[in-house]
Design a protein around this motif. Structure first.
Motif, short mmCIF file in Angstrom:
data_model
loop_
_atom_site.label_atom_id
_atom_site.label_comp_id
_atom_site.label_asym_id
_atom_site.label_seq_id
_atom_site.Cartn_x
_atom_site.Cartn_y
_atom_site.Cartn_z
N GLY A 48 0.80 -0.67 -0.06
CA GLY A 48 0.00 -0.02 0.30
C GLY A 48 0.83 0.90 0.03
N GLN A 49 2.71 0.91 -0.60
CA GLN A 49 2.99 2.75 -0.66
C GLN A 49 2.65 3.41 -1.88
N THR A 50 1.44 3.56 -1.99
CA THR A 50 1.43 4.75 -2.86
C THR A 50 2.00 5.87 -3.53
N GLN A 51 3.30 6.42 -3.14
CA GLN A 51 3.88 7.96 -3.20
C GLN A 51 5.22 6.19 -3.75
N PHE A 52 5.47 5.95 -3.05
CA PHE A 52 7.04 4.85 -3.30
C PHE A 52 6.17 4.23 -5.15
N ALA A 53 4.89 3.49 -5.41
CA ALA A 53 4.60 3.18 -6.32
C ALA A 53 4.17 3.56 -7.96
N MET A 54 3.54 5.40 -6.77
CA MET A 54 3.63 6.30 -8.53
C MET A 54 5.37 6.95 -8.65
N GLU A 55 6.21 6.59 -7.96
CA GLU A 55 7.55 6.80 -8.66
C GLU A 55 7.89 5.61 -9.39
N MET A 56 8.13 4.83 -8.72
CA MET A 56 8.58 3.46 -9.97
C MET A 56 7.46 3.01 -11.08
N MET A 57 6.45 3.80 -11.35
CA MET A 57 6.19 4.09 -12.15
C MET A 57 6.17 4.77 -13.19
N MET A 58 7.00 5.98 -12.80
CA MET A 58 7.70 6.96 -13.08
C MET A 58 8.74 6.35 -14.09
N LEU A 59 9.72 5.82 -12.83
CA LEU A 59 10.99 5.44 -13.32
C LEU A 59 10.69 4.12 -14.16
N LYS A 60 10.37 3.01 -14.57
CA LYS A 60 9.86 1.69 -14.88
C LYS A 60 8.38 1.58 -14.83
N PRO A 61 7.88 2.31 -15.77
CA PRO A 61 6.74 1.96 -16.44
C PRO A 61 5.92 0.37 -17.16
N SER A 62 7.15 0.12 -17.34
CA SER A 62 6.87 -1.45 -18.03
C SER A 62 6.57 -2.39 -16.44
N PHE A 63 6.82 -2.00 -15.62
CA PHE A 63 7.01 -3.06 -14.40
C PHE A 63 5.43 -3.31 -14.73
N ALA A 64 4.17 -1.97 -14.95
CA ALA A 64 3.41 -2.48 -14.59
C ALA A 64 2.70 -3.51 -14.85
N ARG A 65 2.68 -3.78 -15.94
CA ARG A 65 2.52 -5.44 -16.63
C ARG A 65 2.72 -6.35 -16.77
N LYS A 66 4.12 -6.25 -15.60
CA LYS A 66 4.49 -7.68 -15.16
C LYS A 66 4.14 -8.73 -14.57
N LEU A 67 4.52 -9.48 -14.33
CA LEU A 67 3.50 -10.69 -13.71
C LEU A 67 4.68 -11.14 -12.78
N ASP A 68 3.77 -11.61 -11.14
CA ASP A 68 4.92 -11.66 -10.31
C ASP A 68 4.82 -13.43 -11.05
N PRO A 69 5.67 -14.39 -10.10
CA PRO A 69 5.60 -15.43 -10.13
C PRO A 69 4.26 -16.16 -9.52
N ASN A 70 3.15 -15.04 -9.45
CA ASN A 70 1.95 -16.20 -9.09
C ASN A 70 0.71 -15.59 -10.28
N GLY A 71 1.51 -14.73 -11.21
CA GLY A 71 0.46 -14.49 -12.56
C GLY A 71 -0.04 -13.32 -12.10
N PHE A 72 0.33 -12.06 -11.04
CA PHE A 72 -0.41 -11.19 -10.95
C PHE A 72 0.57 -10.15 -11.39
N THR A 73 -0.13 -8.96 -11.98
CA THR A 73 0.22 -7.45 -12.61
C THR A 73 -0.08 -6.53 -10.98
N PRO A 74 1.26 -5.92 -10.95
CA PRO A 74 0.85 -4.83 -9.67
C PRO A 74 -0.61 -4.62 -8.86
N LEU A 75 -1.09 -4.24 -10.08
CA LEU A 75 -2.54 -3.47 -9.77
C LEU A 75 -2.82 -5.06 -8.68
#
Length: 366
Positions: A48-75
């Motif tokens: 639930g770290q909103t500010q950190f998440a928004m900063e990471m979205m700016m630095l690396k937008p491709s992370f937003a669509r990447k899947l973790d080992p369980n098949g979940f996107t960050p959202l």
């Protein structure tokens, strides 16, 4: 991802993030190279770290669509851990994330329908309405997902949104969504009947005679109609009043194999011949024929309305100057008769020109 960066992501520590980047400028690129991985954005979203998440979205937008080992996107991970405020913030600034699909082909709208979060469901539809067209890997719409998880309020919300939509093609979208079949060819009515959802059956049968007529006769992959799957007598009576039938009493529908094996009728031959010729005609040829047709009608119309000298002059006297009127009428008739010849000449020249261009292009290709 090293432990220092993970701790910074969980705590929302931006200084720790940039310290990791200072030690290794390619640290985020190395994480991005792994197909399925917990990125700092995943960790921050789950915490639930909103500010950190928004900063990471700016630095690396491709992370937003990447899947973790369980098949979940960050959202989806944020929704799974009930971090609703972070989800709403991300959706507000990055609407396209609604289309990012995770495990089972689920997008945020499907997940909201599955969990019955009405506020989130309404917000997703508001910021990105096209997400309602997305289907899961089982070919389920959000409407199917809501019914299969007994989220009747979520289903009612989706149905109400469809009925109120007024954008272009909204009527067609409503028709498609209400008639959609999942991977087992189950319609919404099949699911409601099998789960004894009496209120949903009532809602669906009230959608209009076109929808009702299709749903009560639709068969799933096992060959059952909704009436075949009903155990409740009240629901059975409701379906019978809507003229639902058992699959055994419906006429057999010919398969594509039967159709292709059957003899070709004269009407089909004419239809195929016409459209084969139409499909082989170039766009230039179609446009030219349209222009010529319009010219033909326009010239003929103007020639009749405004003949040279007119059929009747203002200063003419009835019974006199008959020769002039006859001559004028004759000249107009001759002019109109010449129109097809002139247009035909133009058409022939244009066809010859296009044919020469096509032959020249074919020679260059060869």
């Amino acid at each position: 991802m090293d432990q220092t960066l993970r701790d910074a992501s969980e705590q929302g520590n931006l200084d720790g993030l940039y310290s990791s980047i200072a030690r290794d400028p390619k640290v985020l690129d190395k994480i991005d190279e792994i197909p399925f991985v917990d990125t700092p954005l995943h960790v921050a979203a789950a915490a639930g770290q909103t500010q950190f998440a928004m900063e990471m979205m700016m630095l690396k937008p491709s992370f937003a669509r990447k899947l973790d080992p369980n098949g979940f996107t960050p959202l989806l991970l944020a929704m799974h851990t009930n971090q609703i405020q972070l989800v709403l913030k991300l959706l507000k600034n990055h609407k396209d994330l609604v289309c990012a699909q995770g495990r089972g082909g689920m997008n945020p709208l499907h997940y909201a329908a599955q969990t019955g979060n009405l506020d989130l469901l309404a917000e997703i539809l508001r910021v990105y309405p096209k997400s309602i067209e997305d289907v899961t890997s089982q070919s389920e719409t959000a409407l199917h997902v809501a019914l299969k998880n007994d989220m009747l309020d979520a289903f009612r919300l989706l149905l109400g949104w469809l009925r109120r939509a007024w954008f272009r093609s909204a009527r067609l979208l409503e028709y498609r969504m209400l008639h959609w079949k999942d991977l087992d060819c189950n319609t919404l009515l099949h699911i409601a009947a099998s789960k004894n959802q009496l209120q949903v059956v009532r809602w669906l049968l009230a959608q209009g005679w076109r929808t009702r007529r299709y749903l009560v006769k639709a068969k799933n992959s096992e060959g059952f109609t909704a009436l075949d799957m009903v155990d409740n007598q009240e629901m059975r009576n409701m379906l019978c009043r809507a003229r639902a039938k058992h699959a055994s009493s419906l006429p057999k529908v010919a398969s594509w194999a039967d159709y292709f094996i059957s003899p070709v009728t004269i009407n089909e031959k004419l239809f195929v011949c016409f459209f084969r010729g139409k499909m082989q005609m170039s766009n230039d040829m179609r446009n030219m024929l349209l222009v010529v047709s319009v010219l033909l009608v326009t010239i003929a119309y103007q020639a009749v309305l405004s003949p040279p000298g007119g059929f009747w002059q203002d200063n003419s006297i009835p019974g006199t100057n008959n020769q002039f009127n006859i001559t004028a009428a004759t000249s107009v008739t001759n002019e109109v008769n010449q129109v097809p010849h002139r247009v035909g000449t133009v058409l022939e020249n244009r066809i010859n020109f296009l044919t020469e261009q096509r032959d020249s292009s074919e020679k260059q290709v060869s």
